[in-house]
Design a protein around this motif. Structure first.
Motif, PDB file in Angstrom:
ATOM      1  N   UNK A  33     -11.708   9.879-185.910  1.00  0.00           N
ATOM      2  CA  UNK A  33     -11.477  10.559-184.562  1.00  0.00           C
ATOM      3  C   UNK A  33     -10.461  11.897-184.579  1.00  0.00           C
ATOM      4  N   UNK A  34      -9.586  11.408-185.210  1.00  0.00           N
ATOM      5  CA  UNK A  34      -8.421  12.484-185.383  1.00  0.00           C
ATOM      6  C   UNK A  34      -8.740  13.759-186.022  1.00  0.00           C
ATOM      7  N   UNK A  35      -9.464  13.556-187.213  1.00  0.00           N
ATOM      8  CA  UNK A  35      -9.845  14.670-188.086  1.00  0.00           C
ATOM      9  C   UNK A  35     -10.846  15.185-187.189  1.00  0.00           C
ATOM     10  N   UNK A  36     -11.887  14.808-186.361  1.00  0.00           N
ATOM     11  CA  UNK A  36     -12.923  15.264-185.837  1.00  0.00           C
ATOM     12  C   UNK A  36     -12.051  16.166-184.693  1.00  0.00           C
ATOM     13  N   UNK A  37     -11.068  15.569-184.199  1.00  0.00           N
ATOM     14  CA  UNK A  37     -10.329  16.434-183.093  1.00  0.00           C
ATOM     15  C   UNK A  37      -9.587  17.669-183.568  1.00  0.00           C
ATOM     16  N   UNK A  38      -9.111  17.404-184.946  1.00  0.00           N
ATOM     17  CA  UNK A  38      -8.594  18.398-185.626  1.00  0.00           C
ATOM     18  C   UNK A  38      -9.283  19.602-185.837  1.00  0.00           C
ATOM     19  N   UNK A  39     -10.537  19.523-186.292  1.00  0.00           N
ATOM     20  CA  UNK A  39     -11.659  20.334-186.378  1.00  0.00           C
ATOM     21  C   UNK A  39     -11.888  21.059-185.004  1.00  0.00           C
ATOM     22  N   UNK A  40     -12.142  20.383-184.202  1.00  0.00           N
ATOM     23  CA  UNK A  40     -12.559  20.916-183.013  1.00  0.00           C
ATOM     24  C   UNK A  40     -11.246  21.749-182.326  1.00  0.00           C
ATOM     25  N   UNK A  41     -10.035  21.341-182.485  1.00  0.00           N
ATOM     26  CA  UNK A  41      -8.960  22.304-182.091  1.00  0.00           C
ATOM     27  C   UNK A  41      -8.759  23.532-182.876  1.00  0.00           C
ATOM     28  N   UNK A  42      -9.284  23.411-184.249  1.00  0.00           N
ATOM     29  CA  UNK A  42      -9.320  24.663-184.887  1.00  0.00           C
ATOM     30  C   UNK A  42     -10.242  25.754-184.526  1.00  0.00           C
ATOM     31  N   UNK A  43     -11.348  25.119-184.090  1.00  0.00           N
ATOM     32  CA  UNK A  43     -12.532  25.865-183.495  1.00  0.00           C
ATOM     33  C   UNK A  43     -12.128  26.365-182.245  1.00  0.00           C
ATOM     34  N   UNK A  44     -11.501  25.581-181.265  1.00  0.00           N
ATOM     35  CA  UNK A  44     -10.905  26.022-180.251  1.00  0.00           C
ATOM     36  C   UNK A  44     -10.106  27.403-180.360  1.00  0.00           C
ATOM     37  N   UNK A  45      -9.019  27.102-181.296  1.00  0.00           N
ATOM     38  CA  UNK A  45      -8.074  28.221-181.500  1.00  0.00           C
ATOM     39  C   UNK A  45      -8.882  29.439-182.144  1.00  0.00           C
ATOM     40  N   UNK A  46      -9.624  29.291-182.796  1.00  0.00           N
ATOM     41  CA  UNK A  46     -10.651  30.454-183.295  1.00  0.00           C
ATOM     42  C   UNK A  46     -11.138  31.120-182.269  1.00  0.00           C
ATOM     43  N   UNK A  47     -11.455  30.389-181.234  1.00  0.00           N
ATOM     44  CA  UNK A  47     -12.462  30.987-180.212  1.00  0.00           C
ATOM     45  C   UNK A  47     -11.564  31.769-179.375  1.00  0.00           C
ATOM     46  N   UNK A  48     -10.199  31.397-178.842  1.00  0.00           N
ATOM     47  CA  UNK A  48      -9.147  31.740-178.368  1.00  0.00           C
ATOM     48  C   UNK A  48      -8.867  33.293-178.868  1.00  0.00           C
ATOM     49  N   UNK A  49      -8.665  33.302-180.243  1.00  0.00           N
ATOM     50  CA  UNK A  49      -8.381  34.531-180.908  1.00  0.00           C
ATOM     51  C   UNK A  49      -9.326  35.547-180.663  1.00  0.00           C
ATOM     52  N   UNK A  50     -10.563  35.126-180.894  1.00  0.00           N
ATOM     53  CA  UNK A  50     -11.575  35.919-180.610  1.00  0.00           C
ATOM     54  C   UNK A  50     -11.667  36.690-179.199  1.00  0.00           C
ATOM     55  N   UNK A  51     -11.425  35.792-178.398  1.00  0.00           N
ATOM     56  CA  UNK A  51     -11.340  36.318-177.057  1.00  0.00           C
ATOM     57  C   UNK A  51     -10.277  37.273-176.822  1.00  0.00           C
ATOM     58  N   UNK A  52      -9.167  36.969-177.422  1.00  0.00           N
ATOM     59  CA  UNK A  52      -7.947  37.853-177.249  1.00  0.00           C
ATOM     60  C   UNK A  52      -8.438  39.252-177.793  1.00  0.00           C
TER      61      UNK A  52
END
Length: 339
Positions: A33-52
Protein backbone atom coordinates in the motif's frame (compact mmCIF):
# COMPACT_ATOMS: atom_id res chain seq x y z
CA UNK A 1 0.65 23.83 -23.87
CA UNK A 2 1.02 21.57 -20.86
CA UNK A 3 -2.60 21.77 -19.79
CA UNK A 4 -4.09 18.36 -19.01
CA UNK A 5 -7.46 17.57 -20.50
CA UNK A 6 -10.28 17.73 -17.99
CA UNK A 7 -10.94 14.02 -18.42
CA UNK A 8 -7.33 13.07 -17.71
CA UNK A 9 -7.15 15.35 -14.70
CA UNK A 10 -10.31 13.78 -13.27
CA UNK A 11 -8.95 10.30 -13.93
CA UNK A 12 -5.70 11.10 -12.16
CA UNK A 13 -7.59 12.49 -9.17
CA UNK A 14 -9.81 9.43 -9.04
CA UNK A 15 -6.88 7.02 -9.09
CA UNK A 16 -4.71 8.99 -6.67
CA UNK A 17 -7.00 10.23 -3.93
CA UNK A 18 -4.35 9.66 -1.27
CA UNK A 19 -3.15 12.85 0.41
CA UNK A 20 0.50 13.76 0.68
CA UNK A 21 2.39 13.81 3.97
CA UNK A 22 0.95 10.52 5.24
CA UNK A 23 2.06 9.86 8.86
CA UNK A 24 4.96 7.34 8.93
CA UNK A 25 3.08 4.89 11.15
CA UNK A 26 0.15 4.76 8.77
CA UNK A 27 2.40 4.54 5.73
CA UNK A 28 4.25 1.51 7.11
CA UNK A 29 1.16 -0.63 7.79
CA UNK A 30 1.40 -2.37 4.43
CA UNK A 31 4.48 -2.07 2.23
CA UNK A 32 2.49 -2.70 -0.93
CA UNK A 33 0.00 0.00 0.00
CA UNK A 34 2.89 2.33 0.81
CA UNK A 35 4.43 1.74 -2.62
CA UNK A 36 1.09 2.44 -4.27
CA UNK A 37 0.66 5.61 -2.20
CA UNK A 38 4.16 6.69 -3.21
CA UNK A 39 3.33 6.25 -6.89
CA UNK A 40 0.14 8.25 -6.44
CA UNK A 41 2.00 10.97 -4.54
CA UNK A 42 4.50 11.25 -7.42
CA UNK A 43 1.62 11.50 -9.89
CA UNK A 44 -0.04 14.14 -7.74
CA UNK A 45 3.14 16.22 -7.56
CA UNK A 46 3.73 15.87 -11.30
CA UNK A 47 0.19 17.11 -11.91
CA UNK A 48 0.72 20.07 -9.56
CA UNK A 49 3.89 21.08 -11.43
CA UNK A 50 1.99 20.91 -14.73
CA UNK A 51 -0.69 23.15 -13.26
CA UNK A 52 1.89 25.70 -12.09
CA UNK A 53 3.38 25.98 -15.58
CA UNK A 54 -0.05 26.03 -17.23
CA UNK A 55 -1.16 28.85 -14.93
CA UNK A 56 1.90 30.89 -15.95
CA UNK A 57 1.08 30.40 -19.61
CA UNK A 58 -2.51 31.43 -18.94
CA UNK A 59 -1.36 34.38 -16.78
CA UNK A 60 -3.77 33.14 -14.13
CA UNK A 61 -2.09 32.23 -10.82
CA UNK A 62 -5.39 31.85 -9.01
CA UNK A 63 -6.33 28.83 -11.10
CA UNK A 64 -3.91 26.92 -8.86
CA UNK A 65 -5.01 24.85 -5.84
CA UNK A 66 -3.55 27.23 -3.27
CA UNK A 67 -3.88 26.61 0.44
CA UNK A 68 -5.93 29.11 2.43
CA UNK A 69 -2.62 30.52 3.65
CA UNK A 70 0.47 29.91 1.52
CA UNK A 71 4.05 31.17 1.38
CA UNK A 72 5.70 32.21 -1.89
CA UNK A 73 8.79 34.00 -3.17
CA UNK A 74 10.13 34.99 -6.58
CA UNK A 75 13.89 35.52 -6.65
CA UNK A 76 13.73 35.66 -2.84
CA UNK A 77 11.10 38.44 -2.90
CA UNK A 78 7.95 37.52 -0.93
CA UNK A 79 4.75 38.30 -2.83
CA UNK A 80 1.31 37.00 -3.65
CA UNK A 81 1.37 35.04 -6.90
CA UNK A 82 -0.81 37.65 -8.58
CA UNK A 83 1.93 40.24 -8.02
CA UNK A 84 4.80 38.13 -9.39
CA UNK A 85 6.50 38.74 -12.73
CA UNK A 86 6.39 35.18 -14.06
CA UNK A 87 2.60 35.20 -14.40
CA UNK A 88 2.92 38.30 -16.59
CA UNK A 89 5.83 37.33 -18.83
CA UNK A 90 5.95 33.57 -19.55
CA UNK A 91 4.85 32.72 -23.09
CA UNK A 92 6.36 29.25 -23.51
CA UNK A 93 7.06 26.51 -20.97
CA UNK A 94 7.51 22.89 -21.95
CA UNK A 95 7.63 19.96 -19.54
CA UNK A 96 10.36 20.27 -16.87
CA UNK A 97 13.80 19.09 -17.95
CA UNK A 98 14.46 18.14 -14.33
CA UNK A 99 11.77 16.98 -11.93
CA UNK A 100 12.67 15.58 -8.51
CA UNK A 101 9.78 14.45 -6.31
CA UNK A 102 9.76 13.75 -2.59
CA UNK A 103 6.65 11.67 -1.96
CA UNK A 104 7.32 11.57 1.78
CA UNK A 105 7.44 15.34 2.34
CA UNK A 106 5.10 16.29 -0.49
CA UNK A 107 7.74 18.46 -2.15
CA UNK A 108 9.21 18.75 -5.63
CA UNK A 109 11.97 20.61 -7.41
CA UNK A 110 11.75 21.35 -11.12
CA UNK A 111 13.80 23.26 -13.67
CA UNK A 112 13.38 24.12 -17.34
CA UNK A 113 14.09 26.69 -20.01
CA UNK A 114 11.21 29.10 -20.66
CA UNK A 115 10.44 31.91 -23.06
CA UNK A 116 9.24 35.33 -22.00
CA UNK A 117 8.34 36.43 -25.51
CA UNK A 118 11.63 35.94 -27.34
CA UNK A 119 12.62 32.33 -28.05
CA UNK A 120 16.12 33.48 -29.00
CA UNK A 121 16.84 34.67 -25.45
CA UNK A 122 15.26 32.06 -23.18
CA UNK A 123 15.39 32.16 -19.40
CA UNK A 124 15.84 29.41 -16.81
CA UNK A 125 13.09 28.73 -14.28
CA UNK A 126 13.83 26.80 -11.08
CA UNK A 127 11.25 26.08 -8.43
CA UNK A 128 10.49 24.21 -5.23
CA UNK A 129 6.90 23.44 -4.31
CA UNK A 130 5.35 21.91 -1.19
CA UNK A 131 1.88 20.36 -1.19
CA UNK A 132 -0.32 19.35 1.74
CA UNK A 133 -3.71 17.69 1.17
CA UNK A 134 -3.56 18.47 -2.57
CA UNK A 135 -2.99 22.19 -1.93
CA UNK A 136 0.11 24.31 -2.51
CA UNK A 137 1.45 25.63 0.80
CA UNK A 138 4.91 26.77 -0.38
CA UNK A 139 6.25 27.93 -3.74
CA UNK A 140 9.86 29.10 -4.07
CA UNK A 141 10.65 30.43 -7.56
CA UNK A 142 13.85 31.61 -9.21
CA UNK A 143 14.12 33.02 -12.72
CA UNK A 144 17.64 33.46 -14.12
CA UNK A 145 17.62 35.53 -17.29
CA UNK A 146 21.35 35.69 -17.99
CA UNK A 147 24.80 35.23 -16.50
CA UNK A 148 24.71 38.18 -14.11
CA UNK A 149 21.80 36.71 -12.15
CA UNK A 150 23.94 33.71 -11.20
CA UNK A 151 27.27 35.49 -11.08
CA UNK A 152 28.98 33.70 -13.98
CA UNK A 153 27.20 30.72 -15.53
CA UNK A 154 24.09 30.33 -17.68
CA UNK A 155 22.82 28.27 -20.60
CA UNK A 156 19.13 27.85 -21.26
CA UNK A 157 20.05 26.20 -24.58
CA UNK A 158 22.21 23.45 -23.04
CA UNK A 159 19.94 22.84 -20.06
CA UNK A 160 17.52 20.27 -21.57
CA UNK A 161 20.29 17.99 -22.84
CA UNK A 162 22.39 18.24 -19.69
CA UNK A 163 19.49 17.70 -17.29
CA UNK A 164 18.16 14.72 -19.27
CA UNK A 165 21.07 12.65 -17.95
CA UNK A 166 19.84 13.08 -14.37
CA UNK A 167 16.36 11.92 -15.33
CA UNK A 168 17.64 8.65 -16.83
CA UNK A 169 20.01 7.00 -14.35
CA UNK A 170 21.14 3.40 -15.08
CA UNK A 171 18.45 0.82 -14.43
CA UNK A 172 20.89 -1.47 -12.62
CA UNK A 173 22.14 1.22 -10.21
CA UNK A 174 22.35 0.76 -6.46
CA UNK A 175 19.99 3.35 -5.02
CA UNK A 176 20.95 5.38 -1.98
CA UNK A 177 18.71 5.22 1.07
CA UNK A 178 16.73 8.23 2.19
CA UNK A 179 18.97 8.49 5.26
CA UNK A 180 22.09 8.54 3.08
CA UNK A 181 20.69 11.26 0.82
CA UNK A 182 19.80 13.38 3.83
CA UNK A 183 23.28 12.91 5.28
CA UNK A 184 24.74 14.00 1.93
CA UNK A 185 22.57 17.12 2.06
CA UNK A 186 23.60 17.88 5.64
CA UNK A 187 27.28 17.62 4.76
CA UNK A 188 27.12 20.03 1.79
CA UNK A 189 27.25 23.32 3.73
CA UNK A 190 28.58 21.91 7.02
CA UNK A 191 31.74 23.24 8.67
CA UNK A 192 32.79 19.62 9.13
CA UNK A 193 31.23 16.25 8.42
CA UNK A 194 32.05 12.58 8.85
CA UNK A 195 30.21 11.79 5.63
CA UNK A 196 32.77 10.79 3.02
CA UNK A 197 31.88 11.58 -0.60
CA UNK A 198 33.36 9.68 -3.53
CA UNK A 199 32.94 11.47 -6.86
CA UNK A 200 31.91 9.31 -9.82
CA UNK A 201 34.17 9.27 -12.87
CA UNK A 202 31.44 10.72 -15.09
CA UNK A 203 29.90 13.08 -12.52
CA UNK A 204 28.16 15.93 -14.33
CA UNK A 205 28.83 19.46 -13.02
CA UNK A 206 26.54 22.27 -14.13
CA UNK A 207 25.56 25.77 -13.09
CA UNK A 208 22.21 27.09 -14.38
CA UNK A 209 22.14 24.55 -17.20
CA UNK A 210 25.74 25.07 -18.34
CA UNK A 211 28.63 22.63 -18.13
CA UNK A 212 31.05 25.18 -16.77
CA UNK A 213 34.17 26.01 -18.75
CA UNK A 214 36.81 28.05 -16.92
CA UNK A 215 38.99 29.65 -19.57
CA UNK A 216 41.16 31.27 -16.90
CA UNK A 217 41.58 34.83 -15.74
CA UNK A 218 43.95 35.58 -18.60
CA UNK A 219 42.19 33.37 -21.13
CA UNK A 220 44.81 30.66 -20.75
CA UNK A 221 42.67 28.04 -19.02
CA UNK A 222 41.05 24.88 -20.32
CA UNK A 223 38.21 24.60 -22.82
CA UNK A 224 37.12 21.30 -21.23
CA UNK A 225 34.03 21.46 -18.98
CA UNK A 226 34.82 21.23 -15.28
CA UNK A 227 34.04 18.02 -13.45
CA UNK A 228 32.49 17.54 -10.03
CA UNK A 229 34.54 18.05 -6.89
CA UNK A 230 33.84 17.85 -3.18
CA UNK A 231 36.17 20.68 -2.13
CA UNK A 232 37.19 21.61 1.38
CA UNK A 233 36.60 25.26 0.50
CA UNK A 234 32.91 24.80 -0.37
CA UNK A 235 30.90 27.63 1.25
CA UNK A 236 29.41 26.84 4.65
CA UNK A 237 26.09 27.87 6.15
CA UNK A 238 25.07 26.87 9.67
CA UNK A 239 21.45 27.66 8.75
CA UNK A 240 21.39 25.74 5.47
CA UNK A 241 18.01 24.25 4.60
CA UNK A 242 18.77 20.57 4.13
CA UNK A 243 16.76 17.77 2.56
CA UNK A 244 14.24 20.13 0.97
CA UNK A 245 13.50 17.49 -1.67
CA UNK A 246 14.74 13.90 -1.37
CA UNK A 247 13.90 11.83 -4.43
CA UNK A 248 14.83 8.28 -3.51
CA UNK A 249 13.99 6.95 -6.98
CA UNK A 250 16.39 9.27 -8.85
CA UNK A 251 18.85 9.66 -5.97
CA UNK A 252 18.44 13.44 -5.98
CA UNK A 253 18.56 15.75 -2.97
CA UNK A 254 18.06 19.53 -2.92
CA UNK A 255 19.76 21.82 -0.40
CA UNK A 256 19.70 25.59 0.06
CA UNK A 257 22.44 27.78 1.52
CA UNK A 258 23.12 31.50 1.74
CA UNK A 259 26.59 32.33 0.43
CA UNK A 260 28.33 35.68 1.03
CA UNK A 261 30.90 36.67 -1.55
CA UNK A 262 32.10 39.27 -4.03
CA UNK A 263 31.53 39.97 -7.70
CA UNK A 264 34.97 40.51 -9.20
CA UNK A 265 36.24 41.29 -12.71
CA UNK A 266 36.98 38.24 -14.85
CA UNK A 267 38.46 39.08 -18.24
CA UNK A 268 36.00 41.64 -19.67
CA UNK A 269 33.04 40.26 -17.67
CA UNK A 270 32.69 39.33 -13.98
CA UNK A 271 32.38 36.38 -11.62
CA UNK A 272 30.78 35.84 -8.22
CA UNK A 273 33.30 34.21 -5.88
CA UNK A 274 32.25 33.09 -2.37
CA UNK A 275 34.19 34.58 0.54
CA UNK A 276 35.16 31.06 1.57
CA UNK A 277 37.23 30.78 -1.63
CA UNK A 278 39.89 33.25 -0.52
CA UNK A 279 42.61 32.17 -2.94
CA UNK A 280 40.28 32.59 -5.92
CA UNK A 281 39.26 36.06 -4.74
CA UNK A 282 42.89 37.07 -4.23
CA UNK A 283 43.78 35.93 -7.75
CA UNK A 284 41.08 38.15 -9.24
CA UNK A 285 42.21 41.14 -7.17
CA UNK A 286 45.74 40.65 -8.52
CA UNK A 287 44.28 40.48 -12.03
CA UNK A 288 42.37 43.71 -11.42
CA UNK A 289 45.51 45.55 -10.34
CA UNK A 290 47.47 44.25 -13.35
CA UNK A 291 44.74 45.26 -15.81
CA UNK A 292 44.31 48.67 -14.19
CA UNK A 293 47.99 49.31 -14.79
CA UNK A 294 47.59 48.40 -18.46
CA UNK A 295 44.45 50.51 -18.85
CA UNK A 296 43.32 48.60 -21.94
CA UNK A 297 39.69 47.81 -21.02
CA UNK A 298 36.94 48.80 -18.57
CA UNK A 299 36.74 46.62 -15.46
CA UNK A 300 33.99 46.11 -12.90
CA UNK A 301 34.93 47.28 -9.43
CA UNK A 302 34.72 44.50 -6.79
CA UNK A 303 31.28 44.55 -5.17
CA UNK A 304 30.00 42.48 -2.25
CA UNK A 305 27.02 40.23 -2.93
CA UNK A 306 25.04 37.29 -1.55
CA UNK A 307 24.17 34.09 -3.38
CA UNK A 308 20.87 32.35 -2.60
CA UNK A 309 21.36 28.76 -3.72
CA UNK A 310 19.31 25.69 -4.49
CA UNK A 311 21.96 23.03 -5.03
CA UNK A 312 21.04 19.71 -6.61
CA UNK A 313 23.06 16.55 -5.96
CA UNK A 314 22.52 13.12 -7.49
CA UNK A 315 23.96 10.10 -5.69
CA UNK A 316 23.81 6.40 -6.48
CA UNK A 317 26.23 3.44 -6.63
CA UNK A 318 27.74 5.03 -3.49
CA UNK A 319 29.11 7.91 -5.57
CA UNK A 320 28.26 11.49 -6.45
CA UNK A 321 26.94 11.42 -10.02
CA UNK A 322 25.81 15.02 -10.58
CA UNK A 323 26.23 18.41 -8.93
CA UNK A 324 24.28 21.53 -9.83
CA UNK A 325 25.21 24.84 -8.22
CA UNK A 326 22.26 27.13 -8.90
CA UNK A 327 22.63 30.68 -7.57
CA UNK A 328 20.61 33.87 -7.64
CA UNK A 329 22.52 36.98 -6.57
CA UNK A 330 21.34 39.81 -4.36
CA UNK A 331 23.03 42.56 -2.35
CA UNK A 332 25.45 42.07 0.55
CA UNK A 333 24.48 40.76 3.99
CA UNK A 334 21.21 39.28 2.77
CA UNK A 335 19.43 36.23 4.15
CA UNK A 336 16.61 33.95 3.04
CA UNK A 337 12.92 34.71 3.65
CA UNK A 338 12.50 30.96 4.14
CA UNK A 339 14.52 30.86 7.37
Amino acid sequence: MLRLSLGLAVAVSAMCVTSLNVPPAAASVDRRASTSDGDCARETMTNIVRKILDSMLAHDPYSLPLATVYKATENSHPAALGMMTLWRTVTKAGPPSLLAIDATQGTAFFALDISEGNDLTESVLRARVKVVDQEITELELFINRYRGDHGFSFSAAELPTNYAELMSPPANRTKASRATLRELSESLFAESSNFSVTVGNDCQFTEIGWRVVDTGTYGNGSSTPLGCAWPSDHPTDANARVGLVIDEELGIVVTSGIVPGKVLPYQNISAFIPDKMTSAQEAQVEYLEAMKAEGTMPLLSPIEATGDTLEVLQYYNDKLQAMQINVYLSGPNMTSPWL
